[in-house]
Design an enzyme around this catalytic site. Structure first.
Site, short mmCIF file in Angstrom:
data_model
loop_
_atom_site.label_atom_id
_atom_site.label_comp_id
_atom_site.label_asym_id
_atom_site.label_seq_id
_atom_site.Cartn_x
_atom_site.Cartn_y
_atom_site.Cartn_z
N GLU A 30 -5.71 -37.32 70.52
CA GLU A 30 -4.77 -36.33 70.00
C GLU A 30 -4.43 -35.32 71.10
O GLU A 30 -5.19 -34.36 71.31
CB GLU A 30 -5.37 -35.59 68.81
CG GLU A 30 -5.68 -36.48 67.63
CD GLU A 30 -5.60 -35.69 66.33
OE1 GLU A 30 -4.72 -36.01 65.52
OE2 GLU A 30 -6.37 -34.74 66.15
N HIS A 65 -12.26 -32.06 65.76
CA HIS A 65 -10.80 -31.89 65.77
C HIS A 65 -10.45 -30.69 66.67
O HIS A 65 -11.19 -29.71 66.72
CB HIS A 65 -10.30 -31.65 64.34
CG HIS A 65 -8.81 -31.73 64.22
ND1 HIS A 65 -7.99 -30.68 64.59
CD2 HIS A 65 -7.99 -32.72 63.82
CE1 HIS A 65 -6.73 -31.04 64.40
NE2 HIS A 65 -6.70 -32.28 63.94
C1 PEP Z 1 -3.88 -33.72 63.04
O1 PEP Z 1 -4.13 -32.76 62.34
O2 PEP Z 1 -4.81 -34.35 63.54
C2 PEP Z 1 -2.49 -34.10 63.23
C3 PEP Z 1 -2.23 -35.18 63.93
O3 PEP Z 1 -1.54 -33.30 62.66
P1 PEP Z 1 0.07 -33.52 62.73
O4 PEP Z 1 0.35 -34.94 62.33
O5 PEP Z 1 0.61 -32.54 61.75
O6 PEP Z 1 0.49 -33.26 64.13
#
Ligand code: PEP
Length: 255
Positions: free
Chosen positions: A169, A96
């Site tokens: 992400e 992550h």
């Molecule tokens: C995450 O922690 O991977 C995440 C997507 O958080 P958020 O939805 O709060 O942006």
């Protein structure tokens, strides 16, 4: 393998043990009528066993937030893939961006972790990739995604029906309250799919890989993402921390 979308709730280090159990119990009660979507919850390490016990008898799966690449040994503070399986986890988040930022994890480590997870049965790695703001601003996103996938996954043997989830992400969207445009996610997912096709071949990618999006998904924007091509689900942080908000989100997605 790809019938149902998967929603992974990443609770990070945002809840105490007591709050974690409390929220899990509320979800267990409220989510009884939910179907057509796979849900996994990623609480902190010390909550895994208790959350697993609360979730018993439901379809909600258990996910860990991190893993170490060795199986047993003198690795203070670490938890191995087989221990996560023993604790009832079916998924584990790897690399992550918060771990890359605060724990200095790099893609060599992420590669080792993914390899170790694939080495045990019944544990699916959720491998995080994504560009930072500077990389996006300077049009380097496509290369960054390609490079991260190469570093994380090159040389891995994907056997039988073993599953790997790639979580796209964009770092700058996580926790920001603003997701990227769905079309931008669709484009990034296409780049990821093409890269994976190059690395593993289309058949394996279609059968064994899922690509999910994460970054400020909420009840208002989720619908725009869920029907995109090459999107098999979402990683959700903030919007999964409140039972009503999370339920609404799941309903938006399954409608
Ligand atoms: C995450 O922690 O991977 C995440 C997507 O958080 P958020 O939805 O709060 O942006």
């Amino acid at each position: 393998m790809k019938e149902e979308k998967i929603i992974i709730a990443n609770w990070k280090m945002k809840l105490s043990l007591a709050e974690t159990i409390n929220l899990t119990k509320k979800i267990k009660t409220k989510f009884k009528d939910v179907s057509g979507v796979e849900i996994a919850i990623a609480p902190n390490f010390i909550s895994l066993l208790e959350v697993g016990a609360v979730l018993k008898g439901t379809n909600i799966k258990l996910c860990a937030q991190d893993v170490f690449w060795e199986d047993l040994g003198a690795y203070t503070g670490e938890v191995s893939p087989s221990m996560l399986v023993e604790a009832g986890c079916q998924y584990v988040i790897i690399g992550h961006s918060e771990r890359r930022k605060f724990m200095m994890e790099n893609y060599e480590m992420i590669h080792r972790e993914a390899k170790a997870v694939l080495g045990v049965e019944n544990l699916t790695p959720v491998v995080c990739i994504g560009e930072n703001w500077d990389e996006r601003k300077t049009d380097r996103r496509d290369f960054v995604l390609y490079d991260q996938l190469q570093q994380a996954l090159s040389g891995l043997d994907i056997m039988g029906n073993q599953e790997i989830i790639v979580a796209y992400e964009p770092i700058w969207a996580i926790g920001s309250g603003t997701a990227i445009e769905p079309t931008e996610a669709e484009y990034a997912h296409k780049i990821i799919k093409l890269t994976l096709n190059d690395m593993f071949g289309m058949k394996i990618v279609n059968n064994n890989f899922k690509i999910i999006y994460g970054g400020s998904i909420n009840t208002k924007n989720a619908k725009g993402f869920i029907d995109l091509d090459n999107l098999d689900g979402m990683l959700v942080g903030g919007a999964s921390l409140d039972v009503d908000e999370f339920y609404k989100l799941i309903k938006v997605i399954t409608k």
